[in-house]
Each structure stands twice: as structure tokens, then as C-alpha cells.
Enzyme design. Structure first.
Site, short mmCIF file in Angstrom:
data_model
loop_
_atom_site.label_atom_id
_atom_site.label_comp_id
_atom_site.label_asym_id
_atom_site.label_seq_id
_atom_site.Cartn_x
_atom_site.Cartn_y
_atom_site.Cartn_z
N ASP A 1 0.84 -1.20 0.00
CA ASP A 1 0.00 0.00 0.00
C ASP A 1 0.87 1.25 0.00
O ASP A 1 2.06 1.21 0.36
CB ASP A 1 -0.96 0.00 1.19
CG ASP A 1 -0.25 0.07 2.53
OD1 ASP A 1 0.79 -0.61 2.68
OD2 ASP A 1 -0.73 0.79 3.43
N GLU B 1 0.09 -0.96 5.88
CA GLU B 1 1.15 -0.35 6.67
C GLU B 1 0.94 1.14 6.84
O GLU B 1 1.19 1.70 7.93
CB GLU B 1 2.51 -0.61 6.01
CG GLU B 1 3.71 -0.29 6.90
CD GLU B 1 4.16 1.17 6.82
OE1 GLU B 1 4.94 1.59 7.70
OE2 GLU B 1 3.74 1.88 5.88
#
Length: 878
Positions: free
Chosen positions: A522, A586
């Protein structure tokens, strides 16, 4: 009509055909440039795409002259080679036609009915069909909730093409029915329905009559009408756990009025020329009747009642998004192309894409069917819709897909083939050269994996990226790769395992190690793209740098690690076992990663020796670094609100306790005039800096090309001391200077050092603020909410892994790396160490100018390629 961006709001009408009865089903044969439309009056209309002419009419069930609806064509499908057409309908029969090549001169199309499939049981209407080409198996779903199939169909047709007389009277239309075939008032019975026509069919066409074997009838496959069947790409088999994979198997998903979407597997029965069916999964519960469905792998789109569309991830069986049409009616049909969703209900067509919803009414009465396809080699994409008024309309939707690159090399048929680019390529060699790695990184950057965004486009892109990584690992030869679903339905964690296949050192006591590489797929939002010099989601290579969102944080380093391990494995030189754990959350705090690691601990590995990651940068542009310390963080919101509405300073000022004043008073007590943090016990756990560490920091100020005003004390403060920052203020009301807001919220960010306990600081913070607020004796209310947190981390820069990395970095860069700490945080790092009982090592990749969370993110190619070379040595030396 176009919006402010110049993007079309709805499609353009290409052509409209009219028929006297409703168009119930449609299928396109793009390679043969044909359209087939099944009608209510028991006909299949065949249209030539280049000329738009009706070139053939297939009549079902009765004489060539009589118009009737007893064989209404409710569903159509075709074989992948477009040589066979299959229909199912109200007469409980599946009919199969051989489709030849159209002659150019006179538009003659050879169409031959070659078989009729029937069941001896009363199955009612046939609502759905799928043909499994590799198994020559037709599958159909029925009104009586049964799922039926016939395997080796083409073989059986060839064998029985001249044998059908003994079976013809068993067809549903030929059976005696106590009600319909009883003697009427006259006392005489009439001929059974279609008796003459079926005999004619048998005599003139030589069509095979094939009975569904009783063992191939799955009674009550659902508890409702089986409205939809879609087949999955044969390579879906790779996504199953290795123990569950069946070589050569095919899969379908059936959905019905009971709201359940079921995954079925069809496979050859070993030692026999038969196909067996197995129910693989029945956990997808839509909690409402599924009227229609389609698949754009890896997503299942289910059209329900009340205009609801649910989107499921087939890999994790989790719902990831819900769409809703403006008109609360059944979603009768649904078609999807590259995340563009076209939902059909009684009000018309609703188009969903990137949080945009457009609707248009094509004036077809009630639309009953739809399909997306492209003319072969035309480079345009079309939507075909059939209506209750007998109209069949062809729409050019290319302008709606303006943001999507269209390929003219292969036809699209969204209902019968899966839209997958190179996702399902077979085994692929891994290389350490930049060109091969760039191809991988280019694919990764193209996925807009913004985890902070909850819109459907980003959600789907995150899932596609996870699938891409899983398939990449498998293509590179990973022993196992699977997706671990998050308990909250968030972005899955990608797991992969490469089993060491190289020779372990012969040194006495040496044994193979198990190394875990942590990364994330991400990214942070690109923000305003006008601030970028390049497209953030298109990899650009320019002046020795990679540019794009994620090249530095964290897709670039991830590609380096993947290619390093895969190359060693394919060369038979990977000494140690390596597992990858790549998450998709994250940037939003890794909230559920701990639960995933605990749940799948045995799969990831009980005996992890080292945890490696590359999730930071150098302190300057010139000196490679090794990171051994990070601060922790507590991000919290402090809210004070009143039961009274927003007020006016002239009318209400000084009359009652104001939330803003209360908030200012309590947060002012968090720090004193010397900027010391006043939370009780806050500094108690802190340790003095060692002389060795002081010397490291001194070396950094002497060698690194950082701000000349930066002192050793600045580094000590930023890297080894806690801090408190007040970051945001939000309030109710319009924001006018005279308005007293009824609620005020302040954001604070507390950075912690490894010695401090996150849980203890949270408790002390809450107690301190509550006591400070209590002393105000205010009638207002206080709320303290922790948004996210991370523990501080301190590695051991003298351990074996750091020494090996130091050697390899020195070899690659001709200079020793600086040993550094950072003021930032990685939320999961200490948690991973604790769960797997293994030390972590942080290997910065890029330079201080990478702009990881800013516009124009970049990564120097030299840094990237050197990291790959370094890791290819380190994975074997540990």
C-alpha cells in the site's frame, strides 16, 4: 454528455434491432463477429456485427410457422473457440448448435443443431448455463434448485448422433402430464406438445438426444432458483491451498435465490472417463436473493434486490464493497469491464466507476439482459442490452472507458472469459538485471494501492495488487503463496515461501536458516497530481531515477528482495529458506497484522531466525546507511464538546463553559515552559546514551551531507528522546471568528523511545487529561481517542546480520555504511520481533531526497540495483 473532466457520462448508441417479443438472453461471438439473442418466442436471432444484419433465425421446439413461448430462451453461452452455442430455457432442455463460418458473399451461416440434453426429473426452467471447455462439460442451474451437468459432451454427441429414437419420448415435451395431457370436455386427447416438430428434428437434423445421468444431478444445490452460473479461469486452481489443488480442474460459481454464492470444482475422476463435482466453498452469503452475477477476476459482482451490488474477493471470500443504484429494484443483469460496473434494473443502466455514478434510460421497456464485448481488432468496447419491448441495442462505451487502455489484439467477452492481463502467465524466470525488474515494478506501480482511501476503485486496486504479487511469487517458483485475509475485511497479507535449495556450509554446526522479509504494497495518496512532474501511477525512468508513487516506499525495495530470492532459487543456489510477508495496510497502522501473524504462525514459520526489511532512506544523498532504531508513536485525538449548539461570541460569550477554552486549558498542561512533557512517569524509563552511540552520532555529523547547523544534540533529541506535537485542530460551525464552536478536537502525536511502554503512556496520558479536565469543573464532556500506535524499536548493530550487511554494503558502495537511528516509526516492527522471537534488521534503500510521502517520489536506480545485489549475497550468508 460529458462531465467537467471531459469524460462521457453515458455511452453512444451504435445500433438498435427490433423484435416482436422480449429479448431474454444474449451472447457475443467476437471472433466470428456474431451476436446471438434469445427471445421469448422461442427463437435465437443471429446478427452479423460488421453489417448489423439479421442473417439467421433459429426456431426452437415447434413447427417453423407457429409462434409460441413454450421454449423461451432464458440463457445462452458459447464455447471458447466459438464453434458451439448452448441454450437453455422454459422447456427444460439444453440445446447445442454447431456454428460454422459465415460466407462473405451471401452471409450464409451454417448452423446445425447437434444435440439436446434433458433430465428425466422435472427440473423446471433452466436459468443459467456454463460450458467448461477443457472438460467438455455443460453445467446448468434450474428452477427446482438443482445443478446438473453432462461431461465429455462432444464425445457423447459424436457417439450418439445417429441414436436417439429410444430417448426422444423421454424429453419433457413428450412426457404424459396428468394435468396438461388429460382428456378435456370432449373426451379426446390432443397430440403432445411439439410431438411433430421433435420427430422432424430427429429425422432431419440427426441431433443426439443425451440424458443427464442421475449421479450428475445435484438436488437442492441451492435453496432457491439458480439464476446465475459463471466459470472461473482454469488457473484459479493455483490460488487454492496446495493440498486442495486438483490438476486440470475447472471451477464455477453458482448463485441463487437463497443468497448464497457457491464455488464448485469439476475434475476428472482418476481411472475413469467421468467428471466429478465437489463443493469447495459456500461461505459467500449475500443475505439477499442473487438475481445476477458476473466475474472480473478476482472479484465476484452479485446483483441483488433493491438495487444492491455486492463485490466479493474470491481469494479471501470477503466482501470488499457495496454499490447501490438510485432506483431500488432488482439488479436483473450486471456487466463489468476493468472496474467499470454496468448494473441493469427496471429504470435503465447505471454505470459505476471511481465513485462516479451515472444513469441513463435506453428506452427499451425493462432491460432483461446485457453483455460487454468488443469487435475483433476494432479497439472499441461495446455494451449489448436486450429489452422487454423486443429491442436489442448496441452501445459504444469506449468513451466511458477513456481512462482504461484498450487492446485491439484480443476480443473481449466479459461474460464468458475472464479479464486478466498477464496475471496468469506460466513459470517465469527471475533476473537481477534492471530491465526484468523494471517490468515487475512497472506493474506494481500501476496499481493505485492507497490504503487510506475507502473508495471502491482503490479497494479493488489493492486486492488486484495482492493477487498480482501472489501470482508473481508462484511464477517465480515459490513453494507456497497465499493470501491471508484480515479479520476486519481489510487488505489481505501476501505470504510466500521459497524453500532453500542450495548447499549449506559444511562448517560444523551450520544449518539452514529461515529468513522473513517484511514489506508492504500500500502507498500514501498522491495528493494533488498537479504537484507531480509525472503521472504518479505510471513508472517513469528519467535521468537515472525511478519516479512514481511507491518506488521508494515500499514497492521498489520489495521488488529488489523478490528478484534476489527468486533468482537464487531458480539457480538452485538459495541456501536458506525465505518467507515473504507483504501487507496492504502499513500506511494506516497495520491494525490487524498482529492477528494474522498469530493465526498463521505455523504457516509463516515457527523458527524464524532473522527479520529483514527496507522501509527507510539514507540520512543524505551520498552515504549508505544501516538503521538500528526507530521511535514509537501514539497518535490521539482530544475532543471537548458541549450539549449546547454553536454559539455567538456577542450573545453567548462568557455565559457558559466554552469547549475551545476547556481544550486549550487542558492541553496547555501537557508541556511546561521548557517544553518538558508533564505526563506523569513519562521520563522514568529513559536511559542515558552510551558513549559508543554518542560516537556513532558524532561520526554522522562529520561525514554525512546534512544541514551544517545540525548538531550531535539534534540527532540525540530527534532519534533517542520522546516528543509531543500538537498537530491538528477541528471544530464545529462555519469557522467564523465570532462563532463559539460546540465541539473542538485536537490531534496530538507523541513519539516514544524503545524504553517506554506504549500501554503505560496511554494510561498515564488518559488519566492526566481526565484529572486536568475534572479540575475545570466544566459542564462539557471530554473524549480521548487513540487513532494508532507503534512501539519503539532498537536493534543490535553489533549482531551477525548487521555485520554481514555492513560487509556487503561496503563492497557494493566502496564505503562503510553509517549506523543510524530515526525519529519516525514502523508500527509492526517490534510486534514481528516479539511474535517470531527473531531480531529485525532495517536496510535503507533510497536517498534522503526520495520524497516518500510527498509529490514526485523517486528512487535512484543505482541504489535500487545495488540493494538487489546486496540482498542476493546476504540471503545466503546469514
Amino acid at each position: 454528455m460529458y462531465d467537467s473532466r471531459g469524460v462521457a457520462l453515458h455511452s453512444e448508441l451504435i445500433h438498435r434491432w427490433n423484435h416482436a417479443f422480449s429479448i431474454l438472453s444474449i451472447v457475443a461471438f467476437p471472433k466470428k463477429r456474431l451476436l446471438f439473442a434469445g427471445s421469448q418466442d422461442s427463437k435465437i436471432l443471429v446478427f452479423d456485427l460488421p453489417t448489423y444484419n439479421l442473417i439467421h433465425t433459429i426456431r426452437l421446439g415447434e413447427s417453423q410457422e407457429e409462434t409460441h413461448t413454450r421454449s423461451s430462451v432464458l440463457c445462452l453461452t458459447g464455447s471458447e473457440d466459438e464453434n458451439f452455442l448452448f441454450s437453455g430455457g422454459a422447456d427444460s432442455l439444453v440445446r447445442i448448435w454447431s456454428i460454422g463460418e459465415k460466407t462473405i458473399r451471401d452471409d450464409f451461416l451454417p448452423v446445425t443443431e447437434i444435440a439436446t440434453v434433458y433430465s428425466v426429473t422435472d427440473i423446471g426452467d433452466i436459468f443459467s448455463l456454463a460450458y467448461l471447455d477443457s472438460l467438455e462439460t455443460i453445467v446448468f442451474g434450474c428452477q427446482n434448485a438443482s445443478l446438473l451437468y453432462v461431461e465429455n459432451l462432444i464425445q457423447k454427441i459424436e457417439k450418439k448422433s445417429s441414436d436417439g429414437v429410444e430417448n426422444i419420448n423421454k424429453l419433457p415435451h413428450r412426457r404424459y402430464d396428468k394435468f396438461f395431457d388429460s382428456l378435456g370436455p370432449t373426451g379426446y386427447s390432443s397430440n403432445s406438445l411439439s410431438q411433430t416438430s421433435l420427430t422432424s428434428l430427429q429425422e432431419n437434423c440427426g441431433a443426439a438426444i443425451i440424458e443427464v445421468p442421475s449421479e450428475n444431478i445435484i438436488k437442492y444445490a441451492h435453496y432457491g432458483f439458480i439464476y446465475s452460473i459463471n466459470k472461473l479461469c482454469p488457473r484459479f486452481n493455483q490460488l487454492l491451498e496446495k493440498s486442495s489443488r486438483t490438476s486440470g480442474a475447472e471451477h464455477i460459481i453458482s448463485s441463487a435465490g437463497d443468497g448464497i454464492s457457491k464455488l464448485w470444482e469439476f475434475s476428472k475422476d482418476k481411472g475413469q472417463n467421468t467428471v466429478k463435482i465437489s463443493l469447495i466453498n459456500d461461505k459467500i452469503d449475500n443475505e439477499d436473493s442473487v438475481i445476477s452475477q458476473t466475474i472480473e477476476f478476482p472479484f465476484l459482482y452479485c446483483g441483488l434486490t433493491d438495487g444492491i451490488i455486492k463485490i466479493w474477493d474470491l481469494n479471501t471470500q470477503q466482501i470488499i464493497s457495496t454499490l447501490k443504484t438510485k432506483h431500488e429494484s432488482d439488479v436483473i443483469s450486471i456487466s463489468v469491464y476493468m472496474d467499470h460496473v454496468f448494473a441493469i434494473d427496471e429504470s435503465g443502466i447505471t454505470h459505476f466507476y471511481q465513485n462516479q455514478v451515472n444513469h441513463w434510460n435506453p428506452q427499451q421497456g425493462k432491460i432483461l439482459s446485457s453483455e460487454i464485448f468488443s469487435k475483433s481488432n476494432a479497439g472499441s468496447v461495446s455494451l449489448l442490452t436486450g429489452g422487454s419491448d423486443g429491442s436489442l441495442t448496441l452501445w459504444d462505451i469506449t468513451s466511458l472507458l477513456s481512462a482504461v487502455p484498450l487492446s485491439s489484439n484480443s476480443p473481449i467477452n466479459a461474460s464468458s472469459t475472464l479479464q486478466t492481463t498477464n496475471l496468469w502467465a506460466a513459470y517465469q524466470s527471475a533476473s537481477l538485471n534492471n530491465e526484468e525488474m523494471l517490468n515487475t515494478l512497472r506493474e506494481l506501480i500501476s496499481f493505485q494501492t492507497v490504503s487510506q482511501s475507502k473508495d471502491t476503485t482503490n479497494t479493488l486496486s489493492l486486492r488486484r495488487c495482492a493477487i498480482y504479487l501472489q501470482q508473481l511469487f508462484l511464477k517465480f517458483g515459490a513453494t507456497n503463496s497465499q493470501l491471508f485475509p484480515l479479520p476486519d475485511g481489510g487488505n489481505p497479507v501476501v505470504f510466500a515461501y521459497f524453500q532453500g535449495n542450495g548447499k549449506v556450509s559444511q562448517v560444523k554446526g551450520a544449518k539452514k536458516k529461515r529468513i522473513l522479509w517484511y514489506g508492504h504494497y500500500d502507498v500514501i495518496s498522491s495528493g494533488n497530481t498537479f504537484n507531480w512532474n509525472t503521472d504518479p501511477f505510471t513508472l517513469t525512468c528519467e535521468n537515472g531515477y525511478l519516479k512514481g508513487r511507491g518506488v521508494s516506499d515500499n514497492k521498489g525495495p520489495l521488488v529488489s528482495a523478490i528478484h534476489s530470492v527468486a533468482y537464487l532459487f531458480q539457480q538452485g543456489e538459495l541456501v536458506n529458506d525465505v518467507v515473504f510477508l507483504v501487507e496492504g495496510s502499513e500506511e494506516i497502522g497495520s491494525a490487524s497484522l498482529k492477528q494474522v501473524c498469530e493465526k498463521y504462525h505455523d504457516i509463516i514459520g515457527k523458527d524464524i531466525d532473522w527479520i529483514l526489511l527496507s522501509n527507510s532512506t539514507w540520512v543524505d544523498q551520498e552515504h549508505p546507511c544501516l538503521n538500528y532504531g526507530l521511535r514509537g508513536v501514539i497518535n490521539a485525538q482530544i475532543k471537548v464538546w458541549s450539549d449546547k449548539p454553536d454559539g455567538h461570541s456577542g450573545l453567548n460569550g462568557g455565559v457558559y463553559d466554552e469547549p475551545m477554552v476547556n481544550l486549550v486549558k487542558i492541553v496547555s498542561k501537557l508541556q511546561n515552559e521548557q517544553n518538558e512533557i508533564m505526563i506523569p512517569n513519562f521520563y522514568s524509563p529513559l536511559k542515558d546514551l552510551t558513549e559508543e552511540e554518542y560516537q556513532r552520532f558524532q561520526k554522522i555529523t562529520e561525514l554525512a551531507n546534512i544541514d551544517e547547523n545540525t548538531t550531535v544534540q539534534d540527532l540525540i533529541t530527534n532519534w533517542t528522546k520522546p516528543s509531543l506535537s500538537m498537530t491538528t485542530v477541528k471544530f464545529s460551525g462555519p469557522g467564523n471568528i465570532t462563532v463559539i464552536p460546540k465541539s473542538v478536537t485536537m490531534g496530538i502525536s507523541i513519539r516514544l523511545v524503545p524504553e517506554q511502554s506504549v500501554e503505560q503512556v496511554k494510561r498515564d496520558l488518559k488519566a492526566y487529561l481526565e484529572e486536568s479536565f475534572k479540575q475545570l469543573k466544566s459542564q462539557n464532556h471530554l473524549e480521548i481517542k487513540v487513532l494508532n500506535e507503534a512501539e519503539g524499536w532498537l536493534g543490535d548493530p553489533t549482531n551477525h546480520a548487521y555485520q554481514i550487511l555492513k560487509d556487503e554494503i561496503t563492497t557494493a558502495w566502496d564505503v562503510e555504511p553509517l549506523l543510524v537511528r530515526e525519529g519516525g516509526s514502523i508500527s509492526c516492527l517490534r510486534m514481528l520481533e516479539r511474535i517470531f522471537d527473531a531480531p529485525a534488521v532495517q536496510i535503507p534503500c533510497g536517498q534522503s531526497t526520495d520524497n516518500g510521502h510527498l509529490a514526485n517520489e523517486n528512487l535512484r536506480i543505482k541504489n535500487w540495483s545495488n540493494l538487489t545485489e546486496i540482498l542476493s549475497k546476504v540471503f545466503n550468508r546469514l
